[in-house]
Scaffold this active site. Structure first.
Site, PDB file in Angstrom:
ATOM      1  N   GLY A  29       0.844  -1.204   0.000  1.00  0.00           N
ATOM      2  CA  GLY A  29       0.000   0.000   0.000  1.00  0.00           C
ATOM      3  C   GLY A  29       0.870   1.242   0.000  1.00  0.00           C
ATOM      4  O   GLY A  29       2.106   1.152   0.048  1.00  0.00           O
ATOM      5  N   GLU A 105      -0.508 -10.666   3.330  1.00  0.00           N
ATOM      6  CA  GLU A 105      -0.290  -9.819   4.521  1.00  0.00           C
ATOM      7  C   GLU A 105      -0.629 -10.583   5.795  1.00  0.00           C
ATOM      8  O   GLU A 105       0.088 -10.504   6.801  1.00  0.00           O
ATOM      9  CB  GLU A 105      -1.140  -8.548   4.428  1.00  0.00           C
ATOM     10  CG  GLU A 105      -0.617  -7.563   3.398  1.00  0.00           C
ATOM     11  CD  GLU A 105      -1.564  -6.399   3.132  1.00  0.00           C
ATOM     12  OE1 GLU A 105      -1.089  -5.384   2.624  1.00  0.00           O
ATOM     13  OE2 GLU A 105      -2.770  -6.507   3.422  1.00  0.00           O
ATOM     14  N   LYS A 123      -7.500   6.736   9.436  1.00  0.00           N
ATOM     15  CA  LYS A 123      -7.743   5.292   9.581  1.00  0.00           C
ATOM     16  C   LYS A 123      -8.231   4.907  10.980  1.00  0.00           C
ATOM     17  O   LYS A 123      -8.635   3.775  11.214  1.00  0.00           O
ATOM     18  CB  LYS A 123      -6.455   4.517   9.267  1.00  0.00           C
ATOM     19  CG  LYS A 123      -5.784   4.873   7.945  1.00  0.00           C
ATOM     20  CD  LYS A 123      -6.612   4.449   6.776  1.00  0.00           C
ATOM     21  CE  LYS A 123      -5.995   4.746   5.422  1.00  0.00           C
ATOM     22  NZ  LYS A 123      -4.743   4.100   5.135  1.00  0.00           N
TER      23      LYS A 123
HETATM   24  C1  5RP Z   1      -3.248  -3.593   1.251  1.00  0.00           C
HETATM   25  C2  5RP Z   1      -3.580  -2.997   2.561  1.00  0.00           C
HETATM   26  C3  5RP Z   1      -3.092  -1.633   2.835  1.00  0.00           C
HETATM   27  O1  5RP Z   1      -2.238  -1.677   3.919  1.00  0.00           O
HETATM   28  C4  5RP Z   1      -4.264  -0.736   3.120  1.00  0.00           C
HETATM   29  O2  5RP Z   1      -5.137  -0.777   2.014  1.00  0.00           O
HETATM   30  C5  5RP Z   1      -3.822   0.718   3.365  1.00  0.00           C
HETATM   31  O3  5RP Z   1      -3.345   1.274   2.190  1.00  0.00           O
HETATM   32  P1  5RP Z   1      -2.721   2.724   2.132  1.00  0.00           P
HETATM   33  O4  5RP Z   1      -1.498   2.705   2.969  1.00  0.00           O
HETATM   34  O5  5RP Z   1      -2.419   2.921   0.660  1.00  0.00           O
HETATM   35  O6  5RP Z   1      -3.759   3.709   2.627  1.00  0.00           O
HETATM   36  O7  5RP Z   1      -4.208  -3.601   3.419  1.00  0.00           O
HETATM   37  O8  5RP Z   1      -3.849  -4.847   1.093  1.00  0.00           O
END
Ligand code: 5RP
Length: 225
Positions: A29, A105, A123
């Site tokens: 991500g 993950e 978040k």
């Molecule tokens: C990927 C994920 C990422 O960690 C999550 O979507 C957060 O993404 P970003 O750091 O781009 O906001 O779970 O599968």
């Protein structure tokens, strides 16, 4: 843009969890991407680590920065993993998989002593579920799993690419984005989903994160479980 500055600040704050000689899980991500780039600088300056990437794209990024990689075949114990999240609640339960990488993950997280989550302030939520829960399914079972998840009360949508074709994960599966609304029993929902044949993995990470680093402006808020 403010979010991106927070993402980089959180990623920078996580560097102190990485020590010389360790095996490091590399998340996926944009926030994890910041971490990998910053880690690459440390490696150039002499830090000796081996990374285990959670997606093909994180692996490619790490290699482009000169970060040595290893695999779960070679090493089943990971010292620390730094990864992002789509939502984090006060008990450090997570929704992940917005980037479609939650299968690897979660596997990497399960083999990790210390899972450090890095995130911008958007978040942090009181209750999980505003972000649709990503569920990875075997293509053969997609409609059946979608029906069973809908029966649990979710609105289920197949994740599509911009050209209208289904998004395909690194492991060649599809993703269902499941809108449950507020998830009041994350543990119970996780168990129900784990029991569905054809469902490969879902984005609820319960009892896995040990530390969360939220960036709020230039401040870092650190939470531990
Ligand atoms: C990927 C994920 C990422 O960690 C999550 O979507 C957060 O993404 P970003 O750091 O781009 O906001 O779970 O599968």
């Amino acid at each position: 843009m403010a979010n991106d500055l927070e993402k980089e600040a959180a990623a920078r704050a996580s560097l102190r969890f990485v020590k010389d000689g360790q095996v490091v899980g590399l998340g996926t991500g944009s926030t994890a991407g910041h971490f990998i780039r910053l880690l690459g600088e440390k490696v150039k300056n002499g830090l000796r680590i081996r990374g285990i990437p959670t997606s093909d794209r994180s692996g490619e990024l790490a290699l482009s920065l000169g970060i040595p990689l290893t695999t779960l075949d070679e090493c089943q114990e990971i010292d620390v993993t730094v990864d992002g999240a789509d939502e984090v609640d006060p008990k450090l339960r997570l929704i992940k998989g917005g980037g479609g990488a939650m299968l690897r993950e979660k596997i990497v997280a399960s083999a990790t002593r210390q899972l450090v989550i890095v995130a911008d302030s958007s978040k942090q939520v009181p209750v999980l579920g505003k972000f649709p829960l990503p569920v990875e399914v075997i293509q053969f079972a997609r409609a059946l799993v979608a029906k069973r998840i809908a029966a649990l009360g979710a609105e289920v949508r197949l994740r599509l690419e911009a050209d209208g074709r289904p998004f395909v994960t690194d492991e060649n599966h599809h993703i269902l984005d499941c809108h449950f609304g507020k998830i009041l029993d994350a543990e119970g929902l996780s168990r129900k989903l784990n029991d569905m044949p054809g469902l490969v993995e879902h984005g609820l990470f319960v009892g896995m994160a040990s530390t969360v680093l939220f960036a709020r402006g230039s401040e870092i808020v650190e939470l531990h479980r």
